[in-house]
Write a protein that holds these residues in place. Structure first.
Motif, PDB file in Angstrom:
ATOM      1  N   VAL A   1       0.845  -1.201   0.000  1.00 49.46           N
ATOM      2  CA  VAL A   1       0.000   0.000   0.000  1.00 49.46           C
ATOM      3  C   VAL A   1       0.882   1.254   0.000  1.00 49.46           C
ATOM      4  O   VAL A   1       0.636   2.208  -0.740  1.00 49.46           O
TER       5      VAL A   1
ATOM      6  N   GLU B   1       3.777   1.609  -1.182  1.00 43.65           N
ATOM      7  CA  GLU B   1       4.353   1.735  -2.513  1.00 43.65           C
ATOM      8  C   GLU B   1       3.411   2.488  -3.464  1.00 43.65           C
ATOM      9  O   GLU B   1       3.853   3.299  -4.274  1.00 43.65           O
ATOM     10  N   ALA B   2       2.116   2.190  -3.322  1.00 44.93           N
ATOM     11  CA  ALA B   2       1.133   2.869  -4.176  1.00 44.93           C
ATOM     12  C   ALA B   2       1.130   4.371  -3.900  1.00 44.93           C
ATOM     13  O   ALA B   2       0.992   5.188  -4.804  1.00 44.93           O
TER      14      ALA B   2
ATOM     15  N   ALA C   1       4.466   5.962  -5.223  1.00 47.03           N
ATOM     16  CA  ALA C   1       4.615   5.968  -6.680  1.00 47.03           C
ATOM     17  C   ALA C   1       4.336   7.348  -7.260  1.00 47.03           C
ATOM     18  O   ALA C   1       4.875   7.723  -8.294  1.00 47.03           O
TER      19      ALA C   1
ATOM     20  N   MET D   1      -5.249   0.338  -2.214  1.00 52.61           N
ATOM     21  CA  MET D   1      -4.115   0.709  -3.074  1.00 52.61           C
ATOM     22  C   MET D   1      -4.596   1.558  -4.238  1.00 52.61           C
ATOM     23  O   MET D   1      -3.944   2.517  -4.639  1.00 52.61           O
TER      24      MET D   1
END
Ligand SMILES: Nc1ncnc2c1ncn2[C@@H]1O[C@H](COP(=O)(O)OP(=O)(O)OP(=O)(O)O)[C@@H](O)[C@H]1O
Ligand code: SF4
Ligand SMILES: [Mg+2]
Lengths: 318, 335
Positions: free
Chosen positions: B109, B111-112, B115, B163
């Motif tokens: 999560v 990472e989302a 990003a 996410m």
């Protein structure tokens, strides 16, 4: 996790005990009276009796085994029949050479294999895949000794880039040491690199088709992260297994490689002791090789559970 | 806001060419729920993934998908990366396999968030907790260290949603977000989607088999059959006066919630969706259609407005037929 580790440690210990029994029994099963061998020229009854008493050869097999195990675990591996040097000292001298050689080979093979494997998977169908596959095929099919001889011929004798043989201890001169070690390590690692490359490529291709890779892309991650983190981490599970299975080959490959490059390592010690029928050395060498296999397997299992959380939890649950 | 024109997708595989999506056009307006319905294999998921080019390399995609003036079909990989997750986010059909098994929820999560947002890891983690909270995962903070296999399907689907909404996307594509989940979980997830739409103004493209869900949450409906749009319109209008025989069949196959649960999937139109290797100049529903005429197999019916909404059929159901309800009248024969 703790329960799993404990169980695996127990298994390893059991295997080790079995290994000592096999080594012990193996040497007992060899033809000939060790007392006679030790006595040499003076074969009178008194000397033989003294030798038997000294080495406990009159004791029961159980007692002898126990004495052997306790001595071994206290680090007393006996003396070489040929030279009289304590076996422990011989091993302490040889082992670091082999460890360095194998470790270097493993590192080189992993870096080379993982990189080319990933490249071949990502550039599927392109010339890089073709090239990587070709190199892998060569790496797998060309025997070490031939490759080693060719390397000596071209790189050492022809171009004079690397010394053809010999060894400098790591601690006395690290640069000279590496200079001597690089070529043998690369040669030793080629087979493994090829195996790692092929395995990485195929499990990477599989991972790239998985739904979670699509999820990673859909999040807007960079392709580098998608491939190098999400797909790679999953591919590593299989790659580690294969590497684990191949480490045995690395050890036997080290024996050959040391022979070719004249490295005073464990492999050379093994071969010399076998040719000279130096039983105490053979015994120690076999036991240590067995221990190495056991330790490697244990380490691979540990590595697994680090990479794949499903194993960690499944192992910890029961 | 998102305007899709003539989107066409074909796959070239070992068994030849499969034309999965055929000249599909539709618009998604800000804050609306657009539902895409149709039987299994009619091209719903492929259409959705083609929007941001998430299909495998052997898929051939033509047409355009314009989001705020940018054609995603012609966009650079860099542009696409910025669009994915930030402007257009996905909840995929398969909650079991869409999360990476070797990473914790927290990591996935977080990472989302990272990003698209320049924030510190701890801020991102804090946001991950809020997101898990938002989608109704109890004990969110403790769940950060949990792996996907330790969660039920419903919980994983919620994580997928968490996410997907991490960067407040303008369009959320939810591909069967509630299939394979039990009814209470379904209701919970639909609530989450509805809530997002009202609070963030997210447009939702809801792909589903379940016409009950469509009636419940959608504003407009697109009905797909064999890669083509066969009917399109505002949800109440389309449900009250379905014109395409296929839509009619779909609706006829959902008599009530009880029967729906019994049969699981609700489609009881005889026959299967054909897998096409080309774009035939004919109605692809003809061999299953009770109203088919010679004309239907000779010319493709265009998607045209027929009293209230658009339909692609040479012999659409009339209001009279819909009023008398049930089966179509006699077959028209104007060949
Ligand atoms: N990666 C692929 N390679 C080849 N063909 C594919 C691929 N993905 C989908 N297809 C084909 O495209 C067609 C449409 O598939 P799609 O997944 O869009 O259906 P769907 O409407 O989402 O069905 P479902 O309701 O089962 O999810 C099918 O015939 C399918 O076989
Ligand atoms: S065009 Fe003809 S075959 Fe197609 S749905 Fe209409 S009536 Fe049926
Ligand atoms: Mg689908």
């Amino acid at each position: 996790m703790a329960a799993y580790l404990l169980r695996r440690a127990g298994q390893s210990l059991l295997t080790l005990v079995l290994a000592t029994i096999v080594v012990f029994a193996g040497v007992r099963a060899l033809p000939g009276d060790p007392a006679l061998a030790l006595a040499g020229e003076e074969r009178d009854a008194a000397t033989l009796a003294a030798i038997r008493a000294k080495y406990g050869l009159d004791d029961s097999v159980i007692e002898q085994y126990w004495a052997y195990v306790t001595n071994t675990f206290q680090g007393d591996l006996g003396r070489s029949i040929r030279t009289g040097i304590p076996v422990r000292d011989m091993i302490v001298g040889a082992l670091p050479v082999t460890l360095e050689l194998s470790l270097l080979a493993l590192v080189i093979a992993s870096i080379l294999g993982l990189l080319t494997g990933m490249l071949a998977a990502v550039r599927r169908g392109g010339p890089s895949e073709w090239l990587a596959n070709g190199i892998a095929l060569l790496g797998l099919s060309i025997p070490h000794f031939w490759l080693g001889l060719m390397a000596i011929l071209w790189l050492s004798v022809g171009l004079g880039l690397f010394p053809a043989s010999g060894h400098v201890p790591l601690l006395s001169d690290p640069v000279a040491n590496l200079h001597h070690m690089v070529m043998p390590a690369v040669i030793l690692g080629t087979g493994l690199a090829a195996v790692i490359m092929r395995q990485t490529r195929s499990s990477m291709l599989e991972a790239l088709g998985e739904d979670y890779v699509r999820t990673a892309r859909a999040k807007g991650l960079r392709e580098r992260q998608v491939v190098g983190v999400h797909a790679l981490r999953n591919s590593l599970i299989v790659v580690v297994t294969i590497v684990g299975l191949q480490l045995g080959n690395l050890i036997s490959g080290a024996v050959v490689t040391e022979q070719i490059f004249g490295l005073p390592g464990f492999g050379k010690l093994t071969i010399d002791s076998v040719f000279q029928r130096d039983y105490p050395v053979i015994q120690a060498v076999v036991l240590i090789t067995a221990t190495a296999y056991i330790v490697i397997n244990f380490a691979i299992d540990l590595l697994y559970s680090v990479i794949d959380p499903r194993i960690r939890v499944a192992g910890g649950a029961d | 806001m998102l305007s899709v024109r003539d989107l066409t997708v074909s796959f070239t595989g070992e068994e030849g060419v499969v034309c999965a999506v055929d000249r599909v056009s539709f618009d998604v307006r800000a804050g609306e729920v657009l539902s895409v319905v149709g039987e299994s294999g009619c091209g719903k998921s492929v259409t959705a993934m083609a929007l941001t080019r998430l299909l495998p390399p052997y898929a051939r995609v033509t047409g355009s998908a314009v989001l705020d003036g940018v054609d995603l079909a012609a966009a650079s990989p860099r542009t696409l990366r910025h669009v994915r997750g930030k402007d257009v986010a996905y909840v995929f059909q398969e909650p079991m396999s869409s999360l990476n098994p070797v990473f914790t929820l927290g990591r996935q999560v977080t990472e989302a968030v990272l990003a698209h947002e320049q924030v510190s890891r701890s801020t991102a983690e804090q946001r991950a907790v809020e997101l898990l909270d938002l989608v109704g995962i109890p004990g969110a903070r403790d769940r950060l260290r949990v792996y996907p296999h330790q969660l039920s399907g419903g919980m994983r689907q919620r994580v997928m949603i968490a996410m997907a909404v991490a960067c407040n996307p303008r369009v959320l594509v939810a591909d069967e977000p509630t299939t394979a989940l039990d009814v209470t979980v379904q209701a919970g997830i639909l609530d989450v989607l509805r809530d997002l739409r009202t609070r963030l103004g997210t447009a939702v493209v809801l792909i589903t088999h379940d016409l009950g869900v469509v009636a419940d949450v959608a504003d407009r409906v697109v009905v797909m059959y064999a890669g083509r749009i066969v009917e399109r319109g505002e949800v109440r209008e389309l449900f009250r006066r379905p014109r395409h025989p296929y839509t009619k069949g779909l609706l006829g196959a959902v008599p009530n919630a009880e029967a729906r649960e019994r049969s699981g999937r609700l489609l009881e139109i005889p026959g299967l969706v054909p897998v096409l290797s080309e774009q035939p100049d004919a109605c692809t529903f003809a061999d299953r259609c009770p109203r088919a005429s010679a004309r239907c197999t000779e010319h493709e019916p265009p998607l045209e407005n027929v009293a209230g909404h658009e339909v692609a059929c040479w012999h659409p159901h009339t209001d009279d037929e819909n009023a008398t309800a049930g089966r179509p009248a006699e077959r028209s024969s104007d060949a």
